[in-house]
Write a protein that holds these residues in place. Structure first.
Motif, PDB file in Angstrom:
ATOM      1  N   UNK A  58     -48.997 -32.744 -31.515  1.00 37.53           N
ATOM      2  CA  UNK A  58     -48.284 -32.230 -31.041  1.00 37.53           C
ATOM      3  C   UNK A  58     -47.629 -32.939 -30.019  1.00 37.53           C
ATOM      4  N   UNK A  59     -46.554 -31.712 -28.879  1.00 38.55           N
ATOM      5  CA  UNK A  59     -45.407 -32.950 -27.876  1.00 38.55           C
ATOM      6  C   UNK A  59     -46.618 -33.392 -26.728  1.00 38.55           C
ATOM      7  N   UNK A  60     -46.477 -34.492 -26.729  1.00 39.50           N
ATOM      8  CA  UNK A  60     -47.065 -34.628 -24.728  1.00 39.50           C
ATOM      9  C   UNK A  60     -46.191 -35.108 -24.236  1.00 39.50           C
ATOM     10  N   UNK A  61     -45.443 -34.684 -23.162  1.00 37.50           N
ATOM     11  CA  UNK A  61     -44.638 -35.168 -21.944  1.00 37.50           C
ATOM     12  C   UNK A  61     -44.792 -36.416 -20.725  1.00 37.50           C
ATOM     13  N   UNK A  62     -44.725 -36.971 -20.524  1.00 36.41           N
ATOM     14  CA  UNK A  62     -44.436 -38.688 -20.003  1.00 36.41           C
ATOM     15  C   UNK A  62     -44.138 -37.993 -18.631  1.00 36.41           C
ATOM     16  N   UNK A  63     -44.394 -38.807 -17.256  1.00 36.58           N
ATOM     17  CA  UNK A  63     -43.586 -38.672 -16.095  1.00 36.58           C
ATOM     18  C   UNK A  63     -42.393 -39.048 -16.104  1.00 36.58           C
TER      19      UNK A  63
END
Length: 439
Positions: free
Chosen positions: A422-427
């Motif tokens: 799955x996609x994981x968004x960073x800061x």
């Protein structure tokens, strides 16, 4: 009884007479046997080795005489005596050494092979020509003749076969096999002519292997025979054969006769060692040696047991093979040793079917289907059925109860149980100001 029936019309008179005679004969045999008591136990054997005789008695129960014999015999102790035991007839002669004959002691030697009365104890005083019958009968179990198994029982020579049974006509073949066909040995005959010189005084005439039988060599000429031996354990020996007589060489009896112009060597066998007959130069003239003996075929093909079956059930095949076997060492050797003997024919392999019982029913499954999901856990399935295989190898489906003795294989299973990606968004990164806004 059949003999007492009224003759029906057309019944042959001769047939009725035959029935009457048969009935009377049967009754007479029964009456004759009924006059005797049962046979008693067998006596102790007359010898402990070398073949003896045992007897059994029965008593006549009638006031009159009974037909038939009141004593019967059988052979016993049919095992070879140790070499140091000596000849049985010689033992009986030597038992009279301490008894004076006409006032004088003699050392008595056996006189064997008397054609007129082989079962009397005739002995010769050593060193003289005096021959005396020391007993009218030899002991039971004494051989009638030196080269025969026939034995004296109660003063009469009785025929004994090689199966050690009284009255048997079975004979050993030249190989020493009782009732054999001569296929386990080969006849070896030849002639040797000496070619000795001042620098070569000795030469080998012939090597006679262990187990050989009926050996005869005749030397004609001035030279002299002598023997070398080698046992299976490797011990070596030598005998010079310096005088006429019978000698024991490595437990084999050797009969040697020495004449002014020839020498004769005989050994009945079987030899208990390898014998090498040699010749020693004793004069200016050449000598010739003729020899003949039966050599055992010590390497023989031996058929193996069947190899394991090609299938555990449902029908398979298995074969035999042949291996070369050394009879002396009791072990398998290279095939080339058996090819040495032309008489040795290698047996052909045998083929037979095996494990013909149908294979038991079993569960059989199809391949698993593709997983219902590529990740995150899915399910795949397959078909499982009960099948049987016949002896031709054909597989057919049968009722499931035939396979109930083994657990049924699962028809579904989970698959691809790992998590899906799955996609994981960073800061967010810090805000940057464009350079053209900076003054």
């Amino acid at each position: 009884m059949e003999c007492c029936r009224r003759a029906t019309p057309g019944t042959p008179i001769l047939f009725l007479a035959f029935l009457l005679l048969s009935s009377r004969t049967a009754r007479s045999e029964e009456d004759r046997d009924g006059l005797w008591d049962a046979w008693g136990p067998w006596s102790e054997c007359s010898r402990t080795c070398g073949g003896g005789a045992s007897y059994s008695l029965r008593r006549c129960l009638s006031n009159k005489s009974c037909e038939g014999r009141n004593i019967r015999y059988r052979t016993c102790s049919n095992v070879d005596c140790p070499p140091e035991a000596g000849d049985f007839r010689a033992q009986q002669c030597s038992a009279h050494n301490d008894v004076k004959h006409h006032g004088q002691f003699y050392e008595w030697l056996p006189v064997s092979n008397d054609p007129d009365n082989p079962c009397s104890l005739k002995c010769q005083a050593k060193g003289t020509t005096l021959v005396v019958e020391l007993a009218p009968k030899v002991l039971d179990g004494t051989r009638c003749y030196t080269e025969s198994l026939d034995m004296c029982i109660s003063g009469l020579c009785q025929i004994v076969g090689c199966d050690h049974q009284l009255g048997s006509t079975m004979k050993e073949d030249n190989c020493g096999v009782c009732n054999g066909d001569g296929s386990t040995c080969r006849l070896v005959r030849g002639q040797y002519k000496s070619q000795l010189s001042a620098t070569k005084l000795d030469d080998t005439v012939v090597a006679i292997p262990y187990g050989s039988r009926h050996i005869r060599l005749v030397l004609k000429g001035p030279d002299h025979l002598y023997l070398e031996t080698k046992t299976l354990q490797g011990a070596k020996g030598e005998n010079s054969l310096s005088s006429t007589g019978t000698f024991l060489v490595d437990n084999s009896s050797v009969d040697f006769q020495k004449f002014p112009d020839k020498e004769i060597l005989r050994m009945t066998g079987p030899l208990t060692a390898d014998f090498i007959v040699k010749i020693h130069n004793s004069g200016p003239a050449d000598s010739t040696v003729q020899f003949i003996f039966y050599q055992p075929i010590i390497h023989r093909w031996r058929e193996t047991d069947f190899f394991p079956c090609s299938a555990t059930c449902g029908g398979g095949y298995q074969l035999t093979s042949a291996e070369c076997y050394d009879l002396r060492s009791s072990r398998v050797v290279a095939d080339q040793y058996c090819h040495y003997y032309p008489e040795n024919v290698k047996p052909k392999p045998k083929l037979q079917e095996c494990n013909l019982d149908p294979c038991p029913a079993r569960w059989e499954a199809t391949p698993w289907t593709a997983c219902s999901s590529s990740c995150g856990g899915g399910i795949q399935s397959r078909a499982v059925s009960c099948v049987e295989e016949d002896i031709q190898g054909h597989v057919t489906s049968v009722e499931e109860w035939k396979c109930m003795y083994t657990p049924k294989m699962p028809i579904v299973q989970p698959c691809n149980i790992f998590d899906c990606p799955k996609w994981l968004a960073q800061e967010w990164s810090p805000v940057t100001v464009p350079s053209f806004f900076v003054r």
